[in-house]
Design a protein around this motif. Structure first.
Motif, PDB file in Angstrom:
ATOM      1  N   GLU A  16      46.793  24.896  11.007  1.00 17.71           N
ATOM      2  CA  GLU A  16      46.620  23.689  10.209  1.00 17.71           C
ATOM      3  C   GLU A  16      47.580  22.595  10.663  1.00 17.71           C
ATOM      4  O   GLU A  16      48.751  22.856  10.951  1.00 17.71           O
ATOM      5  N   GLY A  17      47.088  21.383  10.716  1.00  8.37           N
ATOM      6  CA  GLY A  17      47.924  20.247  11.063  1.00  8.37           C
ATOM      7  C   GLY A  17      48.026  19.963  12.550  1.00  8.37           C
ATOM      8  O   GLY A  17      48.496  18.895  12.942  1.00  8.37           O
ATOM      9  N   GLN A  18      47.569  20.883  13.380  1.00  9.78           N
ATOM     10  CA  GLN A  18      47.633  20.675  14.819  1.00  9.78           C
ATOM     11  C   GLN A  18      46.442  19.871  15.313  1.00  9.78           C
ATOM     12  O   GLN A  18      45.405  19.796  14.652  1.00  9.78           O
ATOM     13  N   GLU A  19      46.590  19.282  16.492  1.00 11.37           N
ATOM     14  CA  GLU A  19      45.483  18.626  17.166  1.00 11.37           C
ATOM     15  C   GLU A  19      44.779  19.656  18.039  1.00 11.37           C
ATOM     16  O   GLU A  19      45.430  20.435  18.735  1.00 11.37           O
ATOM     17  N   VAL A  20      43.477  19.655  17.994  1.00 10.03           N
ATOM     18  CA  VAL A  20      42.703  20.616  18.783  1.00 10.03           C
ATOM     19  C   VAL A  20      41.849  19.860  19.789  1.00 10.03           C
ATOM     20  O   VAL A  20      41.170  18.891  19.433  1.00 10.03           O
ATOM     21  N   ASN A  21      41.901  20.307  21.017  1.00 12.14           N
ATOM     22  CA  ASN A  21      41.080  19.712  22.078  1.00 12.14           C
ATOM     23  C   ASN A  21      40.148  20.772  22.651  1.00 12.14           C
ATOM     24  O   ASN A  21      40.608  21.808  23.131  1.00 12.14           O
ATOM     25  N   ILE A  22      38.885  20.513  22.604  1.00 14.94           N
ATOM     26  CA  ILE A  22      37.888  21.434  23.149  1.00 14.94           C
ATOM     27  C   ILE A  22      37.219  20.738  24.325  1.00 14.94           C
ATOM     28  O   ILE A  22      36.629  19.666  24.165  1.00 14.94           O
ATOM     29  N   SER A  77      32.933  16.272  32.728  1.00 18.76           N
ATOM     30  CA  SER A  77      33.485  17.027  31.626  1.00 18.76           C
ATOM     31  C   SER A  77      33.707  16.074  30.463  1.00 18.76           C
ATOM     32  O   SER A  77      33.616  14.846  30.625  1.00 18.76           O
ATOM     33  N   SER A  78      33.976  16.644  29.303  1.00 20.51           N
ATOM     34  CA  SER A  78      34.313  15.827  28.143  1.00 20.51           C
ATOM     35  C   SER A  78      35.220  16.657  27.243  1.00 20.51           C
ATOM     36  O   SER A  78      35.186  17.897  27.289  1.00 20.51           O
ATOM     37  N   THR A  79      36.014  15.984  26.448  1.00 24.66           N
ATOM     38  CA  THR A  79      36.930  16.680  25.553  1.00 24.66           C
ATOM     39  C   THR A  79      36.785  16.140  24.146  1.00 24.66           C
ATOM     40  O   THR A  79      36.942  14.934  23.921  1.00 24.66           O
ATOM     41  N   LEU A  80      36.479  17.032  23.245  1.00 26.03           N
ATOM     42  CA  LEU A  80      36.430  16.699  21.828  1.00 26.03           C
ATOM     43  C   LEU A  80      37.827  16.905  21.259  1.00 26.03           C
ATOM     44  O   LEU A  80      38.411  17.986  21.411  1.00 26.03           O
ATOM     45  N   SER A  81      38.359  15.897  20.608  1.00 21.82           N
ATOM     46  CA  SER A  81      39.691  15.991  20.027  1.00 21.82           C
ATOM     47  C   SER A  81      39.597  15.878  18.512  1.00 21.82           C
ATOM     48  O   SER A  81      39.063  14.898  17.982  1.00 21.82           O
ATOM     49  N   LEU A  82      40.108  16.903  17.835  1.00 20.92           N
ATOM     50  CA  LEU A  82      40.135  16.921  16.374  1.00 20.92           C
ATOM     51  C   LEU A  82      41.586  16.770  15.924  1.00 20.92           C
ATOM     52  O   LEU A  82      42.407  17.660  16.171  1.00 20.92           O
ATOM     53  N   PRO A  83      41.928  15.662  15.296  1.00 20.82           N
ATOM     54  CA  PRO A  83      43.322  15.447  14.902  1.00 20.82           C
ATOM     55  C   PRO A  83      43.667  16.201  13.625  1.00 20.82           C
ATOM     56  O   PRO A  83      42.881  16.235  12.690  1.00 20.82           O
ATOM     57  N   ARG A  84      44.814  16.837  13.622  1.00 20.13           N
ATOM     58  CA  ARG A  84      45.329  17.458  12.393  1.00 20.13           C
ATOM     59  C   ARG A  84      44.264  18.308  11.684  1.00 20.13           C
ATOM     60  O   ARG A  84      43.795  17.965  10.593  1.00 20.13           O
ATOM     61  N   VAL A  85      43.877  19.391  12.311  1.00 16.58           N
ATOM     62  CA  VAL A  85      42.815  20.227  11.752  1.00 16.58           C
ATOM     63  C   VAL A  85      43.278  20.902  10.460  1.00 16.58           C
ATOM     64  O   VAL A  85      44.470  21.136  10.230  1.00 16.58           O
ATOM     65  N   SER A  86      42.294  21.211   9.634  1.00 18.29           N
ATOM     66  CA  SER A  86      42.543  21.948   8.404  1.00 18.29           C
ATOM     67  C   SER A  86      41.697  23.220   8.436  1.00 18.29           C
ATOM     68  O   SER A  86      40.876  23.415   9.340  1.00 18.29           O
ATOM     69  N   LEU A  87      41.896  24.071   7.448  1.00 22.84           N
ATOM     70  CA  LEU A  87      41.150  25.333   7.389  1.00 22.84           C
ATOM     71  C   LEU A  87      39.645  25.083   7.385  1.00 22.84           C
ATOM     72  O   LEU A  87      38.868  25.874   7.931  1.00 22.84           O
ATOM     73  N   SER A  88      39.229  23.981   6.795  1.00 20.38           N
ATOM     74  CA  SER A  88      37.804  23.673   6.691  1.00 20.38           C
ATOM     75  C   SER A  88      37.176  23.250   8.017  1.00 20.38           C
ATOM     76  O   SER A  88      35.960  23.073   8.089  1.00 20.38           O
ATOM     77  N   PHE A 117      21.246  24.380  23.260  1.00 18.64           N
ATOM     78  CA  PHE A 117      22.522  24.717  22.646  1.00 18.64           C
ATOM     79  C   PHE A 117      23.007  26.016  23.263  1.00 18.64           C
ATOM     80  O   PHE A 117      22.306  27.014  23.220  1.00 18.64           O
ATOM     81  N   GLY A 118      24.209  26.001  23.788  1.00 16.04           N
ATOM     82  CA  GLY A 118      24.810  27.234  24.263  1.00 16.04           C
ATOM     83  C   GLY A 118      25.426  27.977  23.107  1.00 16.04           C
ATOM     84  O   GLY A 118      25.124  27.710  21.943  1.00 16.04           O
ATOM     85  N   ALA A 119      26.316  28.891  23.408  1.00 14.80           N
ATOM     86  CA  ALA A 119      26.961  29.685  22.355  1.00 14.80           C
ATOM     87  C   ALA A 119      28.028  28.877  21.623  1.00 14.80           C
ATOM     88  O   ALA A 119      28.462  29.258  20.545  1.00 14.80           O
ATOM     89  N   GLY A 120      28.468  27.761  22.213  1.00 11.01           N
ATOM     90  CA  GLY A 120      29.456  26.922  21.557  1.00 11.01           C
ATOM     91  C   GLY A 120      30.851  27.500  21.610  1.00 11.01           C
ATOM     92  O   GLY A 120      31.103  28.557  22.212  1.00 11.01           O
ATOM     93  N   THR A 121      31.776  26.814  20.970  1.00 14.83           N
ATOM     94  CA  THR A 121      33.176  27.256  20.867  1.00 14.83           C
ATOM     95  C   THR A 121      33.481  27.559  19.411  1.00 14.83           C
ATOM     96  O   THR A 121      33.360  26.681  18.559  1.00 14.83           O
ATOM     97  N   ARG A 122      33.877  28.785  19.174  1.00 12.70           N
ATOM     98  CA  ARG A 122      34.240  29.176  17.804  1.00 12.70           C
ATOM     99  C   ARG A 122      35.704  28.846  17.574  1.00 12.70           C
ATOM    100  O   ARG A 122      36.591  29.496  18.136  1.00 12.70           O
ATOM    101  N   LEU A 123      35.945  27.836  16.745  1.00 13.03           N
ATOM    102  CA  LEU A 123      37.307  27.412  16.421  1.00 13.03           C
ATOM    103  C   LEU A 123      37.736  28.069  15.114  1.00 13.03           C
ATOM    104  O   LEU A 123      37.032  27.962  14.109  1.00 13.03           O
ATOM    105  N   THR A 124      38.867  28.727  15.154  1.00 11.36           N
ATOM    106  CA  THR A 124      39.444  29.327  13.957  1.00 11.36           C
ATOM    107  C   THR A 124      40.764  28.639  13.668  1.00 11.36           C
ATOM    108  O   THR A 124      41.667  28.661  14.502  1.00 11.36           O
ATOM    109  N   VAL A 125      40.843  28.029  12.494  1.00  5.89           N
ATOM    110  CA  VAL A 125      42.084  27.366  12.083  1.00  5.89           C
ATOM    111  C   VAL A 125      42.803  28.279  11.099  1.00  5.89           C
ATOM    112  O   VAL A 125      42.231  28.697  10.087  1.00  5.89           O
ATOM    113  N   LYS A 126      44.043  28.571  11.426  1.00  3.52           N
ATOM    114  CA  LYS A 126      44.841  29.495  10.611  1.00  3.52           C
ATOM    115  C   LYS A 126      45.859  28.722   9.781  1.00  3.52           C
ATOM    116  O   LYS A 126      46.313  27.659  10.187  1.00  3.52           O
ATOM    117  N   PRO A 127      46.234  29.286   8.618  1.00  4.29           N
ATOM    118  CA  PRO A 127      47.221  28.594   7.782  1.00  4.29           C
ATOM    119  C   PRO A 127      48.623  28.688   8.360  1.00  4.29           C
ATOM    120  O   PRO A 127      48.906  29.522   9.201  1.00  4.29           O
TER     121      PRO A 127
END
Lengths: 113, 108
Positions: B14-20, B70-81, B98-108
């Motif tokens: 939680e609170g981190q920036e995530v780049n996929i 290539s491309s990068t999706l950036s999610l600022p300050r992720v939360s559990l949701s 649609f491929g299998a995608g990226t499974r993002l798990t946000v931990k507390p």
């Protein structure tokens, strides 16, 4: 605003029975319409798309068919379900075929027993 | 049809920036890059779309280098949701896979 309705939410059908899933879109005219299927833990597979009434393109040969009897109505059918037809079926719409984002319904979870 | 490659899974807190990052070496000149988010038992939801450089909206940013391979999706300050599967797609809607995608798990 535009909304997409898909029903039923869940469905359990025996092998060999027919299928009819319906999808309707509100708030827009002449949408592109799509049916996708998602197997458990997998990505989405495009089954059919339609750019207008009566115009259906099939992506994957199978025992499913699609119809578009009205501008904003898209129906997925089967005469005889197979076990392999089980999955999560999603309807979607977009404004045009080039780069307009897809908007998905909430899906139908189909279990063939 | 441009094929895309994404990491299968990612973990964050939680609170981190995530780049996929998504690779699409065969992207065509007219192809756009679109990202979707999917929660369990729901349809994918559009997040962001871009053609080149940088696009930002209220939920994410999309970075696309000049070669667009290539491309990068950036999610600022992720939360559990934000725990979900994220899909990268290129092309037009009638050719999109649609491929299998990226499974993002946000931990507390």
């Amino acid at each position: 605003s535009q909304t997409i309705h898909q029903w039923p939410a869940t469905l359990v059908q025996p092998v060999g029975s027919p299928l009819s899933l319906e999808c309707t879109v509100e708030g827009t005219s002449n949408p592109n319409l799509y049916w996708y299927r998602q197997a458990a833990g997998r990505g989405l597979q495009l089954l059919f798309y339609s750019v207008g009434i009566g115009q259906i393109s099939s992506e994957v040969p199978q025992n499913l068919s699609a119809s578009r009897p009205q501008d904003r109505q898209f129906i997925l059918s089967s005469k005889k379900l197979l076990l392999s037809d089980s999955g999560f079926y999603l309807c979607a719409w977009s404004r045009d075929r080039v780069n307009s984002p897809l908007h998905f319904g909430n899906g139908t979870r189909l279990t063939v027993t | 049809l441009a094929k895309t490659t994404q990491p299968i899974s990612m973990d964050s807190y939680e609170g981190q920036e995530v780049n996929i990052t998504c690779s699409h070496n065969n992207i065509a000149t007219n192809d756009y890059i679109t990202w979707y988010q999917q929660f369990p038992s729901q349809g994918p939801r559009f997040i962001i779309q871009g053609y080149k450089t940088k696009v930002t909206n209220e939920v994410a940013s999309l970075f696309i280098p000049a070669d667009r391979k290539s491309s990068t999706l950036s999610l600022p300050r992720v939360s559990l949701s934000d725990t979900a599967v994220y899909y990268c797609l290129v092309g037009n809607n009638n050719d999109m896979r649609f491929g299998a995608g990226t499974r993002l798990t946000v931990k507390p």
